[in-house]
Design an enzyme around this catalytic site. Structure first.
Site, PDB file in Angstrom:
ATOM      1  N   TYR A  52       0.822  -1.217   0.000  1.00  0.00           N
ATOM      2  CA  TYR A  52       0.000   0.000   0.000  1.00  0.00           C
ATOM      3  C   TYR A  52       0.855   1.266   0.000  1.00  0.00           C
ATOM      4  O   TYR A  52       0.438   2.286  -0.555  1.00  0.00           O
ATOM      5  CB  TYR A  52      -1.017  -0.024   1.150  1.00  0.00           C
ATOM      6  N   ARG A  55       1.629   2.001  -3.540  1.00  0.00           N
ATOM      7  CA  ARG A  55       0.474   2.503  -4.277  1.00  0.00           C
ATOM      8  C   ARG A  55       0.132   3.927  -3.845  1.00  0.00           C
ATOM      9  O   ARG A  55      -0.274   4.753  -4.655  1.00  0.00           O
ATOM     10  CB  ARG A  55      -0.708   1.554  -4.083  1.00  0.00           C
ATOM     11  N   GLN A  85     -15.220   2.166  -6.495  1.00  0.00           N
ATOM     12  CA  GLN A  85     -14.485   1.049  -5.875  1.00  0.00           C
ATOM     13  C   GLN A  85     -13.016   1.427  -5.743  1.00  0.00           C
ATOM     14  O   GLN A  85     -12.229   0.680  -5.171  1.00  0.00           O
ATOM     15  CB  GLN A  85     -14.590  -0.197  -6.753  1.00  0.00           C
ATOM     16  N   ASN A  86     -12.644   2.581  -6.285  1.00  0.00           N
ATOM     17  CA  ASN A  86     -11.231   2.959  -6.332  1.00  0.00           C
ATOM     18  C   ASN A  86     -10.768   3.527  -4.997  1.00  0.00           C
ATOM     19  O   ASN A  86     -11.505   4.242  -4.320  1.00  0.00           O
ATOM     20  CB  ASN A  86     -10.986   3.983  -7.442  1.00  0.00           C
ATOM     21  N   VAL A  87      -9.497   3.252  -4.698  1.00  0.00           N
ATOM     22  CA  VAL A  87      -8.923   3.772  -3.462  1.00  0.00           C
ATOM     23  C   VAL A  87      -8.037   4.992  -3.746  1.00  0.00           C
ATOM     24  O   VAL A  87      -7.467   5.575  -2.828  1.00  0.00           O
ATOM     25  CB  VAL A  87      -8.134   2.665  -2.709  1.00  0.00           C
ATOM     26  N   ASP A  88      -7.931   5.376  -5.016  1.00  0.00           N
ATOM     27  CA  ASP A  88      -7.209   6.618  -5.335  1.00  0.00           C
ATOM     28  C   ASP A  88      -8.133   7.816  -5.080  1.00  0.00           C
ATOM     29  O   ASP A  88      -9.314   7.651  -4.751  1.00  0.00           O
ATOM     30  CB  ASP A  88      -6.668   6.589  -6.781  1.00  0.00           C
ATOM     31  N   HIS A 103     -14.394   0.834  -1.166  1.00  0.00           N
ATOM     32  CA  HIS A 103     -13.299  -0.058  -0.747  1.00  0.00           C
ATOM     33  C   HIS A 103     -12.200   0.681   0.012  1.00  0.00           C
ATOM     34  O   HIS A 103     -11.090   0.170   0.129  1.00  0.00           O
ATOM     35  CB  HIS A 103     -12.716  -0.779  -1.976  1.00  0.00           C
ATOM     36  N   THR A 169     -15.137  -1.003 -14.805  1.00  0.00           N
ATOM     37  CA  THR A 169     -15.106  -2.101 -13.826  1.00  0.00           C
ATOM     38  C   THR A 169     -15.464  -3.410 -14.507  1.00  0.00           C
ATOM     39  O   THR A 169     -16.343  -3.456 -15.360  1.00  0.00           O
ATOM     40  CB  THR A 169     -16.041  -1.839 -12.631  1.00  0.00           C
ATOM     41  N   SER A 170     -14.773  -4.475 -14.074  1.00  0.00           N
ATOM     42  CA  SER A 170     -15.044  -5.804 -14.630  1.00  0.00           C
ATOM     43  C   SER A 170     -16.282  -6.438 -13.985  1.00  0.00           C
ATOM     44  O   SER A 170     -16.668  -7.540 -14.358  1.00  0.00           O
ATOM     45  CB  SER A 170     -13.831  -6.707 -14.429  1.00  0.00           C
TER      46      SER A 170
HETATM   47  P1  OAD Z   1     -10.685  -4.764 -12.751  1.00  0.00           P
HETATM   48  O1  OAD Z   1      -9.216  -4.781 -13.007  1.00  0.00           O
HETATM   49  O2  OAD Z   1     -11.335  -6.017 -12.338  1.00  0.00           O
HETATM   50  O3  OAD Z   1     -11.423  -4.237 -14.060  1.00  0.00           O
HETATM   51  C1  OAD Z   1     -10.955  -3.097 -14.732  1.00  0.00           C
HETATM   52  C2  OAD Z   1     -11.928  -2.755 -15.854  1.00  0.00           C
HETATM   53  O4  OAD Z   1     -11.504  -1.536 -16.427  1.00  0.00           O
HETATM   54  C3  OAD Z   1     -11.973  -3.801 -16.973  1.00  0.00           C
HETATM   55  O5  OAD Z   1     -13.316  -4.110 -17.274  1.00  0.00           O
HETATM   56  C4  OAD Z   1     -11.276  -3.090 -18.132  1.00  0.00           C
HETATM   57  O6  OAD Z   1     -11.808  -3.464 -19.397  1.00  0.00           O
HETATM   58  C5  OAD Z   1     -11.610  -1.641 -17.829  1.00  0.00           C
HETATM   59  N1  OAD Z   1     -10.723  -0.634 -18.427  1.00  0.00           N
HETATM   60  C6  OAD Z   1      -9.413  -0.723 -18.729  1.00  0.00           C
HETATM   61  N2  OAD Z   1      -8.973   0.441 -19.258  1.00  0.00           N
HETATM   62  C7  OAD Z   1     -10.036   1.298 -19.272  1.00  0.00           C
HETATM   63  C8  OAD Z   1     -10.222   2.643 -19.691  1.00  0.00           C
HETATM   64  N3  OAD Z   1      -9.241   3.370 -20.196  1.00  0.00           N
HETATM   65  N4  OAD Z   1     -11.453   3.183 -19.556  1.00  0.00           N
HETATM   66  C9  OAD Z   1     -12.472   2.458 -19.022  1.00  0.00           C
HETATM   67  N5  OAD Z   1     -12.355   1.182 -18.615  1.00  0.00           N
HETATM   68  C10 OAD Z   1     -11.146   0.605 -18.738  1.00  0.00           C
HETATM   69  O7  OAD Z   1     -10.934  -3.578 -11.697  1.00  0.00           O
HETATM   70  P2  OAD Z   1     -12.239  -3.261 -10.814  1.00  0.00           P
HETATM   71  O8  OAD Z   1     -13.483  -3.719 -11.491  1.00  0.00           O
HETATM   72  O9  OAD Z   1     -12.122  -1.850 -10.401  1.00  0.00           O
HETATM   73  O10 OAD Z   1     -10.950  -4.273  -4.660  1.00  0.00           O
HETATM   74  O11 OAD Z   1     -11.961  -4.195  -9.568  1.00  0.00           O
HETATM   75  C11 OAD Z   1     -12.872  -4.182  -8.510  1.00  0.00           C
HETATM   76  C12 OAD Z   1     -12.173  -4.406  -7.209  1.00  0.00           C
HETATM   77  O12 OAD Z   1     -11.318  -5.559  -7.315  1.00  0.00           O
HETATM   78  C13 OAD Z   1     -11.235  -3.303  -6.805  1.00  0.00           C
HETATM   79  O13 OAD Z   1     -11.885  -2.251  -6.140  1.00  0.00           O
HETATM   80  C14 OAD Z   1     -10.280  -4.000  -5.896  1.00  0.00           C
HETATM   81  C15 OAD Z   1     -10.053  -5.249  -6.703  1.00  0.00           C
HETATM   82  O14 OAD Z   1      -9.639  -6.365  -6.009  1.00  0.00           O
HETATM   83  C16 OAD Z   1     -10.251  -4.392  -3.527  1.00  0.00           C
HETATM   84  O15 OAD Z   1      -9.038  -4.283  -3.472  1.00  0.00           O
HETATM   85  C17 OAD Z   1     -11.110  -4.675  -2.347  1.00  0.00           C
END
Ligand code: OAD
Length: 227
Positions: A52, A55, A85-88, A103, A169-170
């Site tokens: 952390y 980051r 969901q972002n921590v930034d 988060h 988000t995925s």
């Molecule tokens: P993921 O890494 O799972 O998903 C990232 C998403 O961003 C994917 O669907 C990509 O296609 C998309 N992406 C990539 N570049 C992009 C761009 N330029 N514009 C828009 N989308 C783009 O990340 P999260 O869904 O945020 O939690 O993950 C959710 C949680 O999982 C996080 O908050 C974190 C992680 O583990 C904790 O740490 C508790």
């Protein structure tokens, strides 16, 4: 009209912040169980803090991008509530006024015992850094296996939404990914992501683009709903 935004790490990708599950994402380089669980904290505090601290340091080198800025623009026309969901802190630094962190936040820490006490913490956190009562401080992050304290207020916001934007988000991590299903049926729901996941919402408007361009298109679309 209330626009609720559910953002994930993809919105910060164009700022140079790593996503989690893309190629070279954070979870390709680290194991969740080594750095982001209560067990990791119990077994290897230095390792967790190092993860952390790195980051947190990275936040000094990055800046908000046009995706964050599009959501600030949206506030000129609508009430906007971001649930991230972002921590930034890039939404805040862009100028968004209402940001809820599901988060946690990298720039905050809390006492590992009385976790209601939260401190701003811009630098590195070390073993031996303590709260006012002498207890070890930990990152203010929701780890896997921990409750998500803000999920109740986030659910209520989704229920009140007149429009919803999902971005970057995925949709793999619950309960965050389940929030979209609390939005009232029939409201416009947009999903901006160059590689969108399947989301079972009738009439979902998918914008398969990066946030930096796709969100501006959504902003223009939504402005048409303004009466
Ligand atoms: P993921 O890494 O799972 O998903 C990232 C998403 O961003 C994917 O669907 C990509 O296609 C998309 N992406 C990539 N570049 C992009 C761009 N330029 N514009 C828009 N989308 C783009 O990340 P999260 O869904 O945020 O939690 O993950 C959710 C949680 O999982 C996080 O908050 C974190 C992680 O583990 C904790 O740490 C508790």
């Amino acid at each position: 009209m209330l626009v609720v935004v559910l953002s994930g790490s993809g919105i910060s990708a164009e700022s140079g912040v790593s996503t989690f599950r893309d190629a070279n994402g954070i979870w390709q380089r680290y194991r969740i169980e080594d750095v982001a669980t209560p067990e990791a904290w119990h077994n290897n505090r230095e390792g967790v803090l190092d993860f952390y601290n790195q980051r947190r340091k990275q936040l000094f080198d990055v800046a908000p991008n046009p995706g964050h800025e599009a959501l600030v623009e949206l506030e000129k026309t609508f009430e906007v509530q971001i649930i991230t969901q972002n921590v930034d802190d890039l939404h805040e630094r862009a100028g968004s006024k209402q940001v809820m962190h599901l988060h946690g936040e990298l720039r905050k820490v809390r006492c590992e015992r009385c976790s209601h006490k939260i401190y701003d913490w811009p630098g590195d956190l070390q073993v031996g850094d303590t709260c006012d009562l002498g207890h070890q401080l930990r990152p203010h992050i929701v780890w896997f296996g921990e409750e998500v304290p803000m999920i109740g207020p986030a659910t209520e916001l989704c229920r009140k939404a007149d429009a919803l934007i999902i971005v970057g988000t995925s949709m793999q991590v619950y309960p965050a990914a389940g929030l979209v299903h609390y939005a009232p049926a029939g409201i416009p729901v947009y999903y901006v992501d160059p590689d969108p996941a399947p989301v079972a919402i009738p009439g979902l408007r998918v914008v398969a683009e990066k946030a930096g361009t796709g969100l501006w298109k959504v902003v223009e679309e939504l402005k048409k709903f303004k009466v």
